[in-house]
Design a protein around this motif. Structure first.
Motif, PDB file in Angstrom:
ATOM      1  N   ARG A  37       0.840  -1.209   0.000  1.00  0.00           N
ATOM      2  CA  ARG A  37       0.000   0.000   0.000  1.00  0.00           C
ATOM      3  C   ARG A  37       0.872   1.255   0.000  1.00  0.00           C
ATOM      4  NH1 ARG A  37      -1.490   3.765   3.737  1.00  0.00           N
ATOM      5  NH2 ARG A  37      -0.209   2.769   5.323  1.00  0.00           N
ATOM      6  N   GLN A  41       1.663   3.625  -3.259  1.00  0.00           N
ATOM      7  CA  GLN A  41       1.156   5.011  -3.219  1.00  0.00           C
ATOM      8  C   GLN A  41       2.299   5.990  -3.478  1.00  0.00           C
ATOM      9  OE1 GLN A  41      -0.779   5.792   0.558  1.00  0.00           O
ATOM     10  NE2 GLN A  41      -2.526   4.485   0.066  1.00  0.00           N
ATOM     11  N   GLY A  49       3.264  13.054  -9.953  1.00  0.00           N
ATOM     12  CA  GLY A  49       3.976  14.299  -9.646  1.00  0.00           C
ATOM     13  C   GLY A  49       4.705  14.885 -10.840  1.00  0.00           C
ATOM     14  N   LYS A  72      14.679  17.289 -13.747  1.00  0.00           N
ATOM     15  CA  LYS A  72      13.935  16.982 -12.514  1.00  0.00           C
ATOM     16  C   LYS A  72      12.759  16.040 -12.826  1.00  0.00           C
ATOM     17  CE  LYS A  72      11.592  19.169  -8.583  1.00  0.00           C
ATOM     18  NZ  LYS A  72      10.492  18.234  -8.460  1.00  0.00           N
ATOM     19  N   LYS A 107      -4.438   5.457  -3.967  1.00  0.00           N
ATOM     20  CA  LYS A 107      -4.188   6.856  -3.592  1.00  0.00           C
ATOM     21  C   LYS A 107      -2.808   7.276  -4.097  1.00  0.00           C
ATOM     22  CE  LYS A 107      -6.936   7.369   0.613  1.00  0.00           C
ATOM     23  NZ  LYS A 107      -7.519   6.036   0.843  1.00  0.00           N
ATOM     24  N   ASN A 110      -1.776  13.832  -1.903  1.00  0.00           N
ATOM     25  CA  ASN A 110      -2.775  14.911  -2.009  1.00  0.00           C
ATOM     26  C   ASN A 110      -2.262  16.089  -2.833  1.00  0.00           C
ATOM     27  OD1 ASN A 110      -0.921  15.562   0.276  1.00  0.00           O
ATOM     28  ND2 ASN A 110      -2.191  17.372   0.459  1.00  0.00           N
ATOM     29  N   ALA A 133       9.071  16.196   1.115  1.00  0.00           N
ATOM     30  CA  ALA A 133       9.412  14.815   0.748  1.00  0.00           C
ATOM     31  C   ALA A 133      10.738  14.409   1.396  1.00  0.00           C
ATOM     32  CB  ALA A 133       9.482  14.682  -0.766  1.00  0.00           C
ATOM     33  N   GLN A 137      11.317  11.320   3.671  1.00  0.00           N
ATOM     34  CA  GLN A 137      12.074  10.219   3.074  1.00  0.00           C
ATOM     35  C   GLN A 137      13.418   9.978   3.750  1.00  0.00           C
ATOM     36  OE1 GLN A 137       9.803  10.715  -1.202  1.00  0.00           O
ATOM     37  NE2 GLN A 137      11.972  11.166  -1.121  1.00  0.00           N
ATOM     38  N   PHE A 199       2.068  15.335   5.061  1.00  0.00           N
ATOM     39  CA  PHE A 199       2.585  14.429   6.111  1.00  0.00           C
ATOM     40  C   PHE A 199       1.510  13.489   6.660  1.00  0.00           C
ATOM     41  CE2 PHE A 199       5.461  17.972   5.827  1.00  0.00           C
ATOM     42  CZ  PHE A 199       6.686  17.340   5.809  1.00  0.00           C
ATOM     43  N   PRO A 201      -2.676  12.747   8.159  1.00  0.00           N
ATOM     44  CA  PRO A 201      -3.545  13.297   9.206  1.00  0.00           C
ATOM     45  C   PRO A 201      -2.817  13.386  10.545  1.00  0.00           C
ATOM     46  CG  PRO A 201      -4.133  11.020   8.700  1.00  0.00           C
ATOM     47  CD  PRO A 201      -3.119  11.432   7.682  1.00  0.00           C
ATOM     48  N   PHE A 268      -8.317  18.116   3.183  1.00  0.00           N
ATOM     49  CA  PHE A 268      -7.424  16.969   2.969  1.00  0.00           C
ATOM     50  C   PHE A 268      -8.211  15.703   2.613  1.00  0.00           C
ATOM     51  CE2 PHE A 268      -5.538  13.154   4.950  1.00  0.00           C
ATOM     52  CZ  PHE A 268      -4.369  13.045   4.221  1.00  0.00           C
TER      53      PHE A 268
HETATM   54  N1  BYC Z   1      -1.822  12.068   0.356  1.00  0.00           N
HETATM   55  O1  BYC Z   1      -2.804   6.355   8.577  1.00  0.00           O
HETATM   56  P1  BYC Z   1      -2.167   7.423   7.760  1.00  0.00           P
HETATM   57  C1  BYC Z   1       7.327  13.619  -4.190  1.00  0.00           C
HETATM   58  C2  BYC Z   1      -3.876   8.573   3.478  1.00  0.00           C
HETATM   59  S1  BYC Z   1       6.241  12.325  -3.999  1.00  0.00           S
HETATM   60  C3  BYC Z   1      -2.734  11.097   0.067  1.00  0.00           C
HETATM   61  O2  BYC Z   1      -1.393   8.475   8.480  1.00  0.00           O
HETATM   62  P2  BYC Z   1       0.237   6.326   6.673  1.00  0.00           P
HETATM   63  C4  BYC Z   1       7.450  14.287  -5.464  1.00  0.00           C
HETATM   64  C5  BYC Z   1      -3.201   7.264   3.810  1.00  0.00           C
HETATM   65  O3  BYC Z   1      -2.733   6.625   2.629  1.00  0.00           O
HETATM   66  C6  BYC Z   1       6.376  11.945  -2.299  1.00  0.00           C
HETATM   67  N2  BYC Z   1      -3.187  10.219   1.003  1.00  0.00           N
HETATM   68  O4  BYC Z   1      -1.280   6.737   6.614  1.00  0.00           O
HETATM   69  C7  BYC Z   1       7.102  13.656  -6.625  1.00  0.00           C
HETATM   70  C8  BYC Z   1      -4.300   6.528   4.533  1.00  0.00           C
HETATM   71  O5  BYC Z   1      -5.232   5.992   3.600  1.00  0.00           O
HETATM   72  P3  BYC Z   1      -5.282   4.390   3.250  1.00  0.00           P
HETATM   73  C9  BYC Z   1       5.261  11.110  -1.796  1.00  0.00           C
HETATM   74  C10 BYC Z   1      -2.657  10.324   2.242  1.00  0.00           C
HETATM   75  O6  BYC Z   1       0.531   5.490   5.483  1.00  0.00           O
HETATM   76  C11 BYC Z   1       7.153  14.342  -7.819  1.00  0.00           C
HETATM   77  C12 BYC Z   1      -5.046   7.639   5.251  1.00  0.00           C
HETATM   78  O7  BYC Z   1      -4.712   8.848   4.603  1.00  0.00           O
HETATM   79  N3  BYC Z   1       5.714  10.577  -0.548  1.00  0.00           N
HETATM   80  O8  BYC Z   1       7.940  13.953  -3.273  1.00  0.00           O
HETATM   81  O9  BYC Z   1       0.581   5.808   8.026  1.00  0.00           O
HETATM   82  C13 BYC Z   1       7.559  15.676  -7.866  1.00  0.00           C
HETATM   83  C14 BYC Z   1      -4.648   7.722   6.711  1.00  0.00           C
HETATM   84  O10 BYC Z   1      -3.284   8.155   6.853  1.00  0.00           O
HETATM   85  C15 BYC Z   1      -1.698  11.268   2.581  1.00  0.00           C
HETATM   86  C16 BYC Z   1       5.240   9.434  -0.014  1.00  0.00           C
HETATM   87  O11 BYC Z   1       4.379   8.797  -0.572  1.00  0.00           O
HETATM   88  C17 BYC Z   1      -1.281  12.176   1.576  1.00  0.00           C
HETATM   89  N4  BYC Z   1      -0.385  13.145   1.802  1.00  0.00           N
HETATM   90  O12 BYC Z   1       1.027   7.731   6.510  1.00  0.00           O
HETATM   91  C18 BYC Z   1       7.929  16.319  -6.694  1.00  0.00           C
HETATM   92  C19 BYC Z   1       5.877   8.984   1.268  1.00  0.00           C
HETATM   93  N5  BYC Z   1      -1.370  11.133   3.877  1.00  0.00           N
HETATM   94  O13 BYC Z   1      -4.049   4.090   2.436  1.00  0.00           O
HETATM   95  C20 BYC Z   1       7.905  15.621  -5.493  1.00  0.00           C
HETATM   96  C21 BYC Z   1       5.538   7.585   1.676  1.00  0.00           C
HETATM   97  C22 BYC Z   1      -2.122  10.115   4.345  1.00  0.00           C
HETATM   98  O14 BYC Z   1      -5.262   3.667   4.568  1.00  0.00           O
HETATM   99  N6  BYC Z   1       4.357   7.520   2.470  1.00  0.00           N
HETATM  100  N7  BYC Z   1      -2.894   9.639   3.365  1.00  0.00           N
HETATM  101  O15 BYC Z   1      -6.528   4.237   2.456  1.00  0.00           O
HETATM  102  C23 BYC Z   1       4.309   7.825   3.780  1.00  0.00           C
HETATM  103  O16 BYC Z   1       5.288   8.235   4.370  1.00  0.00           O
HETATM  104  C24 BYC Z   1       3.015   7.599   4.495  1.00  0.00           C
HETATM  105  O17 BYC Z   1       2.227   6.705   3.726  1.00  0.00           O
HETATM  106  C25 BYC Z   1       2.217   8.916   4.774  1.00  0.00           C
HETATM  107  C26 BYC Z   1       0.861   8.541   5.365  1.00  0.00           C
HETATM  108  C27 BYC Z   1       2.970   9.784   5.760  1.00  0.00           C
HETATM  109  C28 BYC Z   1       1.969   9.683   3.468  1.00  0.00           C
END
Ligand code: BYC
Length: 316
Positions: A37, A41, A49, A72, A107, A110, A133, A137, A199, A201, A268
């Motif tokens: 997941r 995502q 992006g 980029k 997803k 956002n 990011a 990251q 970041f 919720p 959000f």
């Molecule tokens: N956007 O329990 P939570 C980049 C969803 S790209 C959408 O806190 P988790 C770049 C979440 O999925 C960088 N949805 O979730 C590219 C969950 O729903 P589901 C992208 C979000 O996983 C091109 C629900 O809300 N980075 O830099 O513990 C050009 C509850 O949230 C978001 C990553 O993807 C959001 N912002 O924590 C330029 C980092 N936030 O799936 C730049 C990797 C939450 O249960 N991901 N939701 O239905 C993570 O670090 C974590 O998954 C998150 C969320 C911090 C985003």
């Protein structure tokens, strides 16, 4: 049942001892599901992006800016590829992941559901979005799933360059003509709050965090990372005389942190459920690009098939 409890305990003990989990190791089903997941995502976010920035390649104001932006956007495609590969190590096929994106089931961040209306938005994405990011990251690079952490190390190096070029672009506008300065401030006003939402919720409304932290996939909470981003970005905004659009922003002498005002979490949830300003447009363009790329996938498959046939006939 007894065996499974022991397996779970042994798995957790490895994580607690600081070991990395690798794809062929035993892992709980839920661990696998959560990682697929999160990594997918993340991969989708890199690919989607590309759209808000790609939109400005033909309108970059100089050859230098155009070359930087092209590089980029290509980097983001590469990040998507590393991440789809990391997800595939968990036993899911890339085609299935892409199908989930194109049908709106998956997803992605956002932040990419907002439009890039002015050239300043390109700088703002580099400064704010890549800045957020990096904060997120840098933590993920230390996570305990091997392929994800290794992909992150490489991605972070490139994101640092992206972040610096964005800040430099915004600083140039902020020090430019009054009109350029206004463009930079107006862009910051639009991107600030959606960037804070990146970041995720607040900790008490984050259903996945507790388990992800036990597994050391997340090492810090959503709110902790958001705070780290605010602290570093307020200082950067001050250095170029731009104003963070938050009347409640204040420095807390006791904690040493900048405290921000309330975030519109209704916005959000609306955006990540598919009803943001640009969700439909992003998926429409992605679908179109996917269809246009069909011949490349067919050619690559035909080539791979020919190679296999050649190898088989050589062996036989
Ligand atoms: N956007 O329990 P939570 C980049 C969803 S790209 C959408 O806190 P988790 C770049 C979440 O999925 C960088 N949805 O979730 C590219 C969950 O729903 P589901 C992208 C979000 O996983 C091109 C629900 O809300 N980075 O830099 O513990 C050009 C509850 O949230 C978001 C990553 O993807 C959001 N912002 O924590 C330029 C980092 N936030 O799936 C730049 C990797 C939450 O249960 N991901 N939701 O239905 C993570 O670090 C974590 O998954 C998150 C969320 C911090 C985003």
């Amino acid at each position: 049942m007894h065996d499974e409890t022991q397996q779970l305990e042994a798995f957790q003990a490895r994580i607690d001892a600081g070991e990395k989990i690798e794809p062929k190791d035993w892992m709980p089903d839920n661990y696998r599901r959560q990682l697929i997941r999160m990594i997918s995502q993340h991969a989708h976010s890199e690919v989607v992006g590309m759209l808000p920035e790609g939109n400005w390649i033909t309108r970059a104001p100089s050859l230098r800016r155009k070359m930087i932006l092209l590089a980029k956007v290509q980097d983001e495609a590469g990040h998507g590829l590393y991440l789809y590969s990391a997800a595939e190590t968990l036993g899911i096929d890339r085609a299935e992941l892409i199908e989930q994106l194109l049908t709106g089931k998956a997803k992605y961040s956002n932040i990419f559901n907002y439009p890039t209306l002015t050239w300043a938005d390109i700088g703002m994405i580099g400064w704010l979005v890549d800045g957020a990011a990096i904060v997120n990251q840098t933590m993920l690079a230390k996570c305990h799933f091997g392929p994800y952490s290794r992909a992150m190390i490489r991605i972070c190096k490139e994101e640092n360059f992206h972040n610096k070029q964005g800040y430099e672009l915004v600083a140039t506008l902020a020090r430019g003509t009054p009109q350029q300065r206004r463009m930079a401030q107006e862009s910051l006003n639009r991107w600030w709050w959606p960037t804070l939402m990146m970041f995720g919720p607040p900790d008490d409304q984050s259903p996945n965090s507790a388990q992800l932290m036990r597994w050391k996939i997340k090492l810090q909470s959503n709110d902790e990372l958001r705070q780290r981003f605010v602290d570093r970005t307020v200082a950067e905004a001050k250095a170029i005389d731009l104003e963070i659009p938050d009347p409640d922003l204040r420095f807390n002498e006791q904690t040493g942190h900048w405290e921000h005002g309330p975030i519109d979490w209704d916005e959000f949830w609306r955006v990540i459920r598919g009803d943001g300003p640009y969700n439909h447009e992003r998926i429409r363009v992605r679908r179109e690009a996917h269809e246009r790329g069909a011949w490349v996938r067919e050619a690559a498959e035909a080539y791979a098939l020919k190679r296999r046939e050649k190898a088989a006939s050589a062996a036989g």
